[in-house]
Design a protein around this motif. Structure first.
Motif, PDB file in Angstrom:
ATOM      1  N   UNK A  90     -54.880  42.876 -82.643  1.00  0.00           N
ATOM      2  CA  UNK A  90     -53.752  42.535 -82.467  1.00  0.00           C
ATOM      3  C   UNK A  90     -52.705  43.936 -82.559  1.00  0.00           C
ATOM      4  N   UNK A  91     -53.358  44.901 -83.242  1.00  0.00           N
ATOM      5  CA  UNK A  91     -52.426  46.109 -83.538  1.00  0.00           C
ATOM      6  C   UNK A  91     -52.869  46.990 -82.504  1.00  0.00           C
ATOM      7  N   UNK A  92     -51.917  48.149 -82.375  1.00  0.00           N
ATOM      8  CA  UNK A  92     -50.660  47.968 -82.663  1.00  0.00           C
ATOM      9  C   UNK A  92     -49.630  46.882 -81.926  1.00  0.00           C
ATOM     10  N   UNK A  93     -48.791  46.120 -82.532  1.00  0.00           N
ATOM     11  CA  UNK A  93     -48.020  45.092 -82.053  1.00  0.00           C
ATOM     12  C   UNK A  93     -46.948  44.689 -83.134  1.00  0.00           C
ATOM     13  N   UNK A  94     -46.255  43.628 -82.452  1.00  0.00           N
ATOM     14  CA  UNK A  94     -45.034  42.990 -83.573  1.00  0.00           C
ATOM     15  C   UNK A  94     -45.609  42.216 -84.466  1.00  0.00           C
ATOM     16  N   UNK A 119     -47.739  47.266 -91.445  1.00  0.00           N
ATOM     17  CA  UNK A 119     -47.473  47.203 -90.092  1.00  0.00           C
ATOM     18  C   UNK A 119     -48.048  48.367 -89.149  1.00  0.00           C
ATOM     19  N   UNK A 120     -48.374  47.985 -87.902  1.00  0.00           N
ATOM     20  CA  UNK A 120     -48.608  49.333 -87.150  1.00  0.00           C
ATOM     21  C   UNK A 120     -47.813  49.026 -85.776  1.00  0.00           C
ATOM     22  N   UNK A 121     -46.615  49.418 -85.548  1.00  0.00           N
ATOM     23  CA  UNK A 121     -45.946  49.023 -84.583  1.00  0.00           C
ATOM     24  C   UNK A 121     -46.363  49.841 -83.315  1.00  0.00           C
ATOM     25  N   UNK A 122     -46.029  49.041 -82.097  1.00  0.00           N
ATOM     26  CA  UNK A 122     -46.474  49.357 -80.829  1.00  0.00           C
ATOM     27  C   UNK A 122     -45.243  50.164 -80.201  1.00  0.00           C
ATOM     28  N   UNK A 123     -45.151  51.468 -80.791  1.00  0.00           N
ATOM     29  CA  UNK A 123     -44.143  52.347 -80.595  1.00  0.00           C
ATOM     30  C   UNK A 123     -44.512  53.663 -80.879  1.00  0.00           C
ATOM     31  N   UNK A 191     -46.269  33.068 -91.871  1.00  0.00           N
ATOM     32  CA  UNK A 191     -45.284  32.950 -92.803  1.00  0.00           C
ATOM     33  C   UNK A 191     -43.911  33.147 -92.006  1.00  0.00           C
ATOM     34  N   UNK A 192     -43.742  33.536 -90.803  1.00  0.00           N
ATOM     35  CA  UNK A 192     -42.679  33.770 -89.965  1.00  0.00           C
ATOM     36  C   UNK A 192     -42.996  34.039 -88.454  1.00  0.00           C
ATOM     37  N   UNK A 193     -42.482  33.232 -87.685  1.00  0.00           N
ATOM     38  CA  UNK A 193     -42.737  33.493 -86.351  1.00  0.00           C
ATOM     39  C   UNK A 193     -41.817  34.629 -85.678  1.00  0.00           C
ATOM     40  N   UNK A 194     -42.421  35.543 -84.859  1.00  0.00           N
ATOM     41  CA  UNK A 194     -41.526  36.382 -84.466  1.00  0.00           C
ATOM     42  C   UNK A 194     -41.935  37.059 -83.243  1.00  0.00           C
ATOM     43  N   UNK A 195     -42.128  38.167 -83.009  1.00  0.00           N
ATOM     44  CA  UNK A 195     -42.492  39.058 -81.608  1.00  0.00           C
ATOM     45  C   UNK A 195     -44.235  38.701 -81.398  1.00  0.00           C
ATOM     46  N   UNK A 196     -44.865  39.050 -82.418  1.00  0.00           N
ATOM     47  CA  UNK A 196     -46.393  38.890 -82.223  1.00  0.00           C
ATOM     48  C   UNK A 196     -46.649  37.675 -81.877  1.00  0.00           C
ATOM     49  N   UNK A 197     -47.425  37.475 -80.887  1.00  0.00           N
ATOM     50  CA  UNK A 197     -47.947  36.057 -80.231  1.00  0.00           C
ATOM     51  C   UNK A 197     -48.980  35.599 -81.219  1.00  0.00           C
ATOM     52  N   UNK A 198     -48.896  34.209 -81.443  1.00  0.00           N
ATOM     53  CA  UNK A 198     -49.672  33.777 -82.400  1.00  0.00           C
ATOM     54  C   UNK A 198     -50.944  32.611 -81.730  1.00  0.00           C
ATOM     55  N   UNK A 199     -50.676  32.623 -80.540  1.00  0.00           N
ATOM     56  CA  UNK A 199     -51.953  31.649 -79.765  1.00  0.00           C
ATOM     57  C   UNK A 199     -53.313  32.313 -80.274  1.00  0.00           C
ATOM     58  N   UNK A 200     -53.702  33.174 -80.053  1.00  0.00           N
ATOM     59  CA  UNK A 200     -55.038  33.775 -80.317  1.00  0.00           C
ATOM     60  C   UNK A 200     -55.483  33.635 -81.833  1.00  0.00           C
ATOM     61  N   UNK A 201     -54.341  33.882 -82.662  1.00  0.00           N
ATOM     62  CA  UNK A 201     -54.796  33.820 -84.139  1.00  0.00           C
ATOM     63  C   UNK A 201     -54.808  32.479 -84.623  1.00  0.00           C
ATOM     64  N   UNK A 202     -54.412  31.572 -84.077  1.00  0.00           N
ATOM     65  CA  UNK A 202     -54.620  30.092 -84.360  1.00  0.00           C
ATOM     66  C   UNK A 202     -55.499  29.032 -83.576  1.00  0.00           C
ATOM     67  N   UNK A 203     -56.063  30.104 -82.722  1.00  0.00           N
ATOM     68  CA  UNK A 203     -57.197  29.289 -82.024  1.00  0.00           C
ATOM     69  C   UNK A 203     -58.220  28.844 -83.010  1.00  0.00           C
ATOM     70  N   UNK A 204     -58.637  27.619 -82.520  1.00  0.00           N
ATOM     71  CA  UNK A 204     -60.051  27.315 -83.366  1.00  0.00           C
ATOM     72  C   UNK A 204     -59.545  26.578 -84.743  1.00  0.00           C
TER      73      UNK A 204
END
Length: 204
Positions: A90-94, A119-123, A191-204
């Protein structure tokens, strides 16, 4: 003061000024992949306390840290095999990931459970700042108490005045907050939904 600083083509005098001011406890503002951030040296407790005051935050609320790579994170937080694989994918990312902190982290920056946000921002700018300082930097959204996150570097300069040494100009950022995910005990807890996509984290 608003400055221009491109990590891909850094000007020597500007880079030297950035490094020296951060080492001396300066608080800075910089663009990230979510919002503009406010930050300082991880180990300058005086600067960290000033940052809490500027943001109007309770010191019991831990601030996240910006790291340059996974190896850097492993020096300050406990990376299990599970957590390593999640961060690698997932990193770097939001995202802000909550991990168990190692003892090197100042107690002020830990939760009561001795956890820390990483954090490891994608910037390129915040990652380059960490490399320049040669240690992680504190990160919190650039905003004043009770107000929304500021997207314009000129408004940030006007709002915080002499409390910050400089604002690195990244243009107008109409961002959204990072996705906050705890990986403590090898469990994915959003804990909070935001910029980072959750689909693959919650898979399975």
């Amino acid at each position: 003061m608003i400055i221009e600083w491109d990590p891909a083509r850094p000007r020597r005098k500007t880079t030297e000024y950035l490094k020296e001011s951060m080492e001396n406890g300066a608080i800075i503002a910089y663009p990230t992949d979510t919002f503009y951030g406010l930050g300082c040296d991880l180990f300058n407790i005086k600067a960290i306390k000033k940052l809490y005051t500027m943001r109007g935050l309770d010191e019991k609320r831990p601030l996240s840290l910006i790291f340059k790579d996974l190896k850097d994170i492993s020096n300050y937080a406990i990376l299990t095999d599970f957590a390593f694989q999640v961060l690698k994918s997932t990193l770097p990312g939001g995202y802000t990931f909550i991990l168990k902190a190692k003892r090197i982290i100042p107690r002020l920056l830990m939760t009561s459970k001795k956890e820390v946000g990483v954090r490891m921002p994608d910037h390129p700018v915040p990652l380059a700042l960490v490399r320049l300082l040669e240690r992680p930097i504190i990160n919190t959204t650039a905003k004043t108490p009770g107000q929304e996150a500021m997207s314009d570097p000129r408004l940030i300069e006007r709002a915080f005045k002499d409390n910050i040494a400089y604002v690195i100009d990244g243009g107008i950022i109409k961002g959204e907050p990072s996705t906050v995910v705890s990986l403590v005990d090898d469990k994915v807890n959003v804990l909070r939904e935001g910029k980072g996509v959750l689909t693959h984290l919650l898979r399975g």
